[in-house]
Scaffold this motif. Structure first.
Motif, PDB file in Angstrom:
ATOM      1  N   VAL A 107      32.102 -25.669  33.846  1.00 33.52           N
ATOM      2  CA  VAL A 107      32.864 -25.738  32.607  1.00 33.52           C
ATOM      3  C   VAL A 107      33.898 -24.621  32.602  1.00 33.52           C
ATOM      4  CG1 VAL A 107      32.723 -25.332  30.113  1.00 33.52           C
ATOM      5  CG2 VAL A 107      31.102 -26.876  31.226  1.00 33.52           C
ATOM      6  N   PRO A 108      35.185 -24.932  32.432  1.00 33.57           N
ATOM      7  CA  PRO A 108      36.207 -23.887  32.484  1.00 33.57           C
ATOM      8  C   PRO A 108      36.287 -23.033  31.227  1.00 33.57           C
ATOM      9  CG  PRO A 108      37.229 -26.020  32.119  1.00 33.57           C
ATOM     10  CD  PRO A 108      35.768 -26.284  32.346  1.00 33.57           C
ATOM     11  N   ASP A 109      35.775 -23.520  30.093  1.00 30.45           N
ATOM     12  CA  ASP A 109      35.859 -22.771  28.836  1.00 30.45           C
ATOM     13  C   ASP A 109      34.804 -21.669  28.838  1.00 30.45           C
ATOM     14  OD1 ASP A 109      35.761 -21.830  26.201  1.00 30.45           O
ATOM     15  OD2 ASP A 109      36.428 -23.746  25.392  1.00 30.45           O
ATOM     16  N   ALA A 110      35.246 -20.432  29.006  1.00 31.01           N
ATOM     17  CA  ALA A 110      34.317 -19.305  29.110  1.00 31.01           C
ATOM     18  C   ALA A 110      33.498 -19.131  27.840  1.00 31.01           C
ATOM     19  CB  ALA A 110      35.088 -18.022  29.424  1.00 31.01           C
ATOM     20  N   ALA A 111      34.090 -19.418  26.673  1.00 33.18           N
ATOM     21  CA  ALA A 111      33.359 -19.254  25.419  1.00 33.18           C
ATOM     22  C   ALA A 111      32.176 -20.218  25.360  1.00 33.18           C
ATOM     23  CB  ALA A 111      34.302 -19.485  24.234  1.00 33.18           C
ATOM     24  N   VAL A 112      32.349 -21.424  25.855  1.00 31.49           N
ATOM     25  CA  VAL A 112      31.250 -22.393  25.883  1.00 31.49           C
ATOM     26  C   VAL A 112      30.167 -21.927  26.844  1.00 31.49           C
ATOM     27  CG1 VAL A 112      30.621 -24.759  26.513  1.00 31.49           C
ATOM     28  CG2 VAL A 112      32.696 -24.327  25.186  1.00 31.49           C
ATOM     29  N   ARG A 113      30.560 -21.436  28.011  1.00 31.37           N
ATOM     30  CA  ARG A 113      29.561 -20.941  28.968  1.00 31.37           C
ATOM     31  C   ARG A 113      28.747 -19.813  28.361  1.00 31.37           C
ATOM     32  NH1 ARG A 113      34.044 -20.821  32.545  1.00 31.37           N
ATOM     33  NH2 ARG A 113      33.871 -18.551  32.706  1.00 31.37           N
ATOM     34  N   GLU A 114      29.412 -18.868  27.733  1.00 31.52           N
ATOM     35  CA  GLU A 114      28.715 -17.721  27.165  1.00 31.52           C
ATOM     36  C   GLU A 114      27.769 -18.141  26.048  1.00 31.52           C
ATOM     37  OE1 GLU A 114      31.773 -15.060  25.951  1.00 31.52           O
ATOM     38  OE2 GLU A 114      32.507 -14.723  28.003  1.00 31.52           O
ATOM     39  N   ARG A 115      28.218 -19.083  25.207  1.00 31.83           N
ATOM     40  CA  ARG A 115      27.377 -19.494  24.086  1.00 31.83           C
ATOM     41  C   ARG A 115      26.120 -20.212  24.566  1.00 31.83           C
ATOM     42  NH1 ARG A 115      25.770 -24.400  21.211  1.00 31.83           N
ATOM     43  NH2 ARG A 115      27.867 -25.177  20.834  1.00 31.83           N
ATOM     44  N   LEU A 116      26.263 -21.122  25.524  1.00 31.80           N
ATOM     45  CA  LEU A 116      25.106 -21.886  25.977  1.00 31.80           C
ATOM     46  C   LEU A 116      24.157 -21.062  26.829  1.00 31.80           C
ATOM     47  CD1 LEU A 116      26.605 -25.403  26.779  1.00 31.80           C
ATOM     48  CD2 LEU A 116      25.428 -24.627  24.734  1.00 31.80           C
ATOM     49  N   LEU A 117      24.647 -19.998  27.424  1.00 28.43           N
ATOM     50  CA  LEU A 117      23.785 -19.122  28.229  1.00 28.43           C
ATOM     51  C   LEU A 117      23.085 -18.070  27.387  1.00 28.43           C
ATOM     52  CD1 LEU A 117      26.054 -18.601  31.379  1.00 28.43           C
ATOM     53  CD2 LEU A 117      23.922 -19.912  31.255  1.00 28.43           C
ATOM     54  N   ALA A 118      23.557 -17.852  26.166  1.00 30.51           N
ATOM     55  CA  ALA A 118      22.936 -16.854  25.296  1.00 30.51           C
ATOM     56  C   ALA A 118      21.584 -17.361  24.810  1.00 30.51           C
ATOM     57  CB  ALA A 118      23.849 -16.560  24.107  1.00 30.51           C
ATOM     58  N   PRO A 119      20.625 -16.466  24.568  1.00 28.77           N
ATOM     59  CA  PRO A 119      19.311 -16.889  24.050  1.00 28.77           C
ATOM     60  C   PRO A 119      19.471 -17.704  22.770  1.00 28.77           C
ATOM     61  CG  PRO A 119      19.265 -14.581  24.703  1.00 28.77           C
ATOM     62  CD  PRO A 119      20.695 -15.011  24.780  1.00 28.77           C
ATOM     63  N   GLY A 120      18.920 -18.908  22.779  1.00 31.87           N
ATOM     64  CA  GLY A 120      19.009 -19.786  21.616  1.00 31.87           C
ATOM     65  C   GLY A 120      20.350 -20.426  21.419  1.00 31.87           C
ATOM     66  N   GLY A 121      21.281 -20.217  22.333  1.00 28.17           N
ATOM     67  CA  GLY A 121      22.633 -20.728  22.138  1.00 28.17           C
ATOM     68  C   GLY A 121      22.810 -22.190  22.488  1.00 28.17           C
ATOM     69  N   GLY A 122      21.801 -22.810  23.098  1.00 28.39           N
ATOM     70  CA  GLY A 122      21.939 -24.186  23.533  1.00 28.39           C
ATOM     71  C   GLY A 122      21.356 -25.209  22.593  1.00 28.39           C
ATOM     72  N   ALA A 123      21.103 -24.834  21.337  1.00 32.39           N
ATOM     73  CA  ALA A 123      20.475 -25.766  20.402  1.00 32.39           C
ATOM     74  C   ALA A 123      21.474 -26.707  19.752  1.00 32.39           C
ATOM     75  CB  ALA A 123      19.718 -24.982  19.330  1.00 32.39           C
ATOM     76  N   ASP A 124      22.676 -26.250  19.503  1.00 27.26           N
ATOM     77  CA  ASP A 124      23.657 -27.039  18.758  1.00 27.26           C
ATOM     78  C   ASP A 124      24.637 -27.733  19.694  1.00 27.26           C
ATOM     79  OD1 ASP A 124      22.569 -26.198  16.312  1.00 27.26           O
ATOM     80  OD2 ASP A 124      23.768 -24.351  16.382  1.00 27.26           O
ATOM     81  N   PRO A 125      25.140 -28.914  19.278  1.00 30.59           N
ATOM     82  CA  PRO A 125      26.152 -29.597  20.094  1.00 30.59           C
ATOM     83  C   PRO A 125      27.386 -28.720  20.289  1.00 30.59           C
ATOM     84  CG  PRO A 125      25.299 -31.043  18.378  1.00 30.59           C
ATOM     85  CD  PRO A 125      24.778 -29.671  18.073  1.00 30.59           C
ATOM     86  N   VAL A 126      28.077 -28.969  21.380  1.00 29.78           N
ATOM     87  CA  VAL A 126      29.314 -28.246  21.659  1.00 29.78           C
ATOM     88  C   VAL A 126      30.458 -29.011  20.999  1.00 29.78           C
ATOM     89  CG1 VAL A 126      30.881 -27.416  23.443  1.00 29.78           C
ATOM     90  CG2 VAL A 126      28.404 -27.395  23.841  1.00 29.78           C
ATOM     91  N   ALA A 127      31.137 -28.355  20.072  1.00 27.05           N
ATOM     92  CA  ALA A 127      32.231 -29.008  19.353  1.00 27.05           C
ATOM     93  C   ALA A 127      33.433 -29.192  20.272  1.00 27.05           C
ATOM     94  CB  ALA A 127      32.631 -28.186  18.135  1.00 27.05           C
ATOM     95  N   PRO A 128      34.111 -30.324  20.167  1.00 27.30           N
ATOM     96  CA  PRO A 128      35.333 -30.501  20.971  1.00 27.30           C
ATOM     97  C   PRO A 128      36.440 -29.609  20.448  1.00 27.30           C
ATOM     98  CG  PRO A 128      35.095 -32.306  19.425  1.00 27.30           C
ATOM     99  CD  PRO A 128      33.843 -31.481  19.297  1.00 27.30           C
ATOM    100  N   PRO A 129      37.478 -29.393  21.227  1.00 24.84           N
ATOM    101  CA  PRO A 129      38.616 -28.623  20.735  1.00 24.84           C
ATOM    102  C   PRO A 129      39.125 -29.175  19.408  1.00 24.84           C
ATOM    103  CG  PRO A 129      38.812 -28.943  23.092  1.00 24.84           C
ATOM    104  CD  PRO A 129      37.644 -29.778  22.640  1.00 24.84           C
ATOM    105  N   ALA A 130      39.398 -28.270  18.481  1.00 21.36           N
ATOM    106  CA  ALA A 130      39.740 -28.689  17.123  1.00 21.36           C
ATOM    107  C   ALA A 130      41.202 -29.042  16.945  1.00 21.36           C
ATOM    108  CB  ALA A 130      39.356 -27.581  16.133  1.00 21.36           C
ATOM    109  N   ALA A 131      42.046 -28.588  17.841  1.00 25.18           N
ATOM    110  CA  ALA A 131      43.486 -28.834  17.718  1.00 25.18           C
ATOM    111  C   ALA A 131      44.045 -29.180  19.094  1.00 25.18           C
ATOM    112  CB  ALA A 131      44.186 -27.598  17.150  1.00 25.18           C
ATOM    113  N   PRO A 132      45.145 -29.935  19.140  1.00 27.91           N
ATOM    114  CA  PRO A 132      45.706 -30.318  20.446  1.00 27.91           C
ATOM    115  C   PRO A 132      45.923 -29.141  21.388  1.00 27.91           C
ATOM    116  CG  PRO A 132      46.759 -31.582  18.716  1.00 27.91           C
ATOM    117  CD  PRO A 132      45.877 -30.582  18.021  1.00 27.91           C
ATOM    118  N   GLY A 133      46.377 -27.994  20.856  1.00 28.64           N
ATOM    119  CA  GLY A 133      46.632 -26.856  21.722  1.00 28.64           C
ATOM    120  C   GLY A 133      45.395 -26.231  22.311  1.00 28.64           C
ATOM    121  N   ASP A 134      44.219 -26.534  21.743  1.00 29.19           N
ATOM    122  CA  ASP A 134      42.973 -25.929  22.226  1.00 29.19           C
ATOM    123  C   ASP A 134      42.428 -26.605  23.476  1.00 29.19           C
ATOM    124  OD1 ASP A 134      43.105 -24.232  20.064  1.00 29.19           O
ATOM    125  OD2 ASP A 134      41.727 -25.421  18.827  1.00 29.19           O
TER     126      ASP A 134
END
Length: 495
Positions: A107-134
């Motif tokens: 996964v190229p999005d570092a914020a997603v990698r960090e969140r899912l690797l954090a303790p308890g961070g993998g419980a919630d769905p990963v939201a898609p980018p909220a805006a076209p530029g994201d």
């Protein structure tokens, strides 16, 4: 009839492939575009089973399985379970996951990698980018029309976390299936870069040179089904027919990086100090200290490659030539073995600079740093805060911004962002005419930024030259370019 199963990137569904699927059907193909389940508790195995059902439901006896980004994981899982039905696996701007690898690894999005690797961070769905530029956090959006990017944002759905964190399980049943890579050069490496990695001898990549593996290259970003649907459909049709570029295996003659240096330079005394070699000019002595140039190779260079870069003909050739011009030249083996190694490679380069400056035969107040290829990202530290003893920074066929697919969100290794702080520090850039497109774009961006900020940039062009030209382009123009760049660097050390 050719049958295709198309599986898209995270957050997407079968609608992502509408234009490509229409073109394939128009050419007489059977097409199944997957909309993977996205409910609570869905994991990677659920996605694999979904793709298997599509394969089982195809009218054609054998199916071309196409995976884009995340989609390559369920595609490979399905091919492993239905090897007899798999005609070919196509990676569309996708990695090469192995058994046991989670999709999160790519996964190229570092914020997603960090969140899912954090303790308890993998419980919630990963939201898609909220805006076209994201969407750029998931790969380059170059070439995607604004309306297509808005549609992508509107239709995207959250990604179940276990689809990214669960390991891919492969038995190897489909390991020998015909395979095609569709490389999107505005997002990552092109064919020439992959060929160079194969030539380095990395055992993980030697399978890419097998006759069953082909490649196509599209000059667009991570979303070719939106930015270049006709070209992607043509590539998929050609891939199904066995077409595409085949790589040359390592070992078929000397690889480009081990061919002779383009200048005939005499041998020079060389001293080895740990991971750093020093080449000494005539008369170098504590009472007559000489300026020094530290040569920094590119990469990533796989660990265990032999010989190591400081013994490659290009770097020994540059070092001897610089010593002949009266400078101490230093070559260093730094530990840039993977994309995550830039911080420790930067530490290695800093340590080599300290070693050089501490040598009594070196004038510690007259130092130049000369970077090559992707090692040029390491120049950012020195451009952001140039010390007074740094008299010149040079870069040859440089990569001057991380490629989007690398997922390097940190700002540290971005020379274009740092050049504004370089002041009037002389910068010597050697640019080759036949540069790889993904690299040429970063050079153009850097030069535009440097001009805007008033940086002191000198450009040395190599007509007809290509990446690594010092050992592959033995032309008079190339020889002149090496001599010109070296004399500019040494000239700044003397001024």
């Amino acid at each position: 009839m050719t049958a295709y199963v198309l599986v898209g990137e995270a957050f997407t569904g079968g609608w992502l492939w509408d234009e490509v699927a229409g073109r394939l059907r128009g050419a007489g193909a059977e097409v199944h575009a997957a909309t993977l389940p996205a409910g609570p508790g869905t994991d990677l195995e659920d996605h694999v089973r979904h793709v298997v059902r599509l394969v089982d439901g195809a009218a054609a006896g054998r199916v071309v399985l196409v995976g884009h980004g995340y989609g390559i994981h369920p595609v490979l899982g399905a091919a492993d379970r239905r090897p007899e039905r798999t005609a070919r696996v196509v990676h569309v701007d996708a990695g090469m996951p192995q058994d046991g690898d989670p999709a999160l690894k790519l996964v190229p999005d570092a914020a997603v990698r960090e969140r899912l690797l954090a303790p308890g961070g993998g419980a919630d769905p990963v939201a898609p980018p909220a805006a076209p530029g994201d969407w750029a956090r998931w790969g380059s959006t170059e070439g995607v029309p604004a309306d297509a990017l808005e549609r992508l944002t509107r239709l995207a759905v959250p990604q179940p976390p276990a689809t990214l964190t669960a390991p891919l399980r492969l038995t190897g049943a489909a390991a020998k299936a015909p395979t095609t890579g569709v490389l999107c050069t505005a997002n990552g490496a092109g064919i020439a870069t992959v060929q160079g990695l194969v030539h380095l001898g990395d055992p993980r990549l030697q399978a890419l040179a097998a006759p069953r593996v082909t490649f196509f290259e599209l000059p667009t970003g991570h979303w070719p089904m939106l930015s270049a649907p006709a070209d992607l459909a043509d590539a998929l049709r050609a891939a199904a027919a066995g077409g595409g570029h085949r790589l040359t295996p390592a070992g078929d003659g000397p690889p480009p990086h081990l061919r002779p240096f383009l200048l005939d330079v005499p041998e020079r005394p060389r001293e080895r100090h740990g991971s750093t070699d020093l080449y000494l000019p005539d008369g170098a002595a504590p009472e007559r200290p000489a300026p020094a140039v530290v040569l920094v190779h590119g990469g990533p260079v796989p660990a265990g490659v032999a010989p190591t870069p400081r013994d490659w003909p290009a770097f020994t050739g540059y070092a001897r030539y610089l010593a002949g011009l009266g400078a101490v030249a230093a070559t260093v083996d730094h530990r840039l073995h993977d994309l995550g190694d830039y911080p420790r490679a930067a530490d290695d380069v800093a340590a080599a600079v300290r070693l050089v400056r501490d040598d009594p035969r070196v004038d510690a107040d007259r130092i130049a740093l000369w970077f090559f290829s992707a090692g040029s990202l390491l120049a950012a530290d020195w451009l952001a805060a140039p010390p007074p003893w740094l008299r010149c920074v040079a870069a040859t066929y440089p990569l001057l911004a991380p490629l989007p697919a690398w997922g390097m969100d940190e700002t540290r290794f971005r020379p274009a962002a740092a050049v504004g702080a370089a002041g009037r520090l002389p910068l010597v850039i050697t640019r080759v005419e036949r540069e790889r497109p993904e690299i040429a774009a970063t050079v153009a961006g850097f030069l535009a930024r440097a001009a805007d900020r008033g940086a002191a940039v000198e450009v040395v062009d190599v007509p007809g030259g290509q990446h690594g030209f010092e050992t592959v382009d033995h032309t008079e123009e190339a020889r002149k370019a090496v001599a010109d760049a070296a004399r500019r660097v040494v000239g700044h050390l003397r001024s």
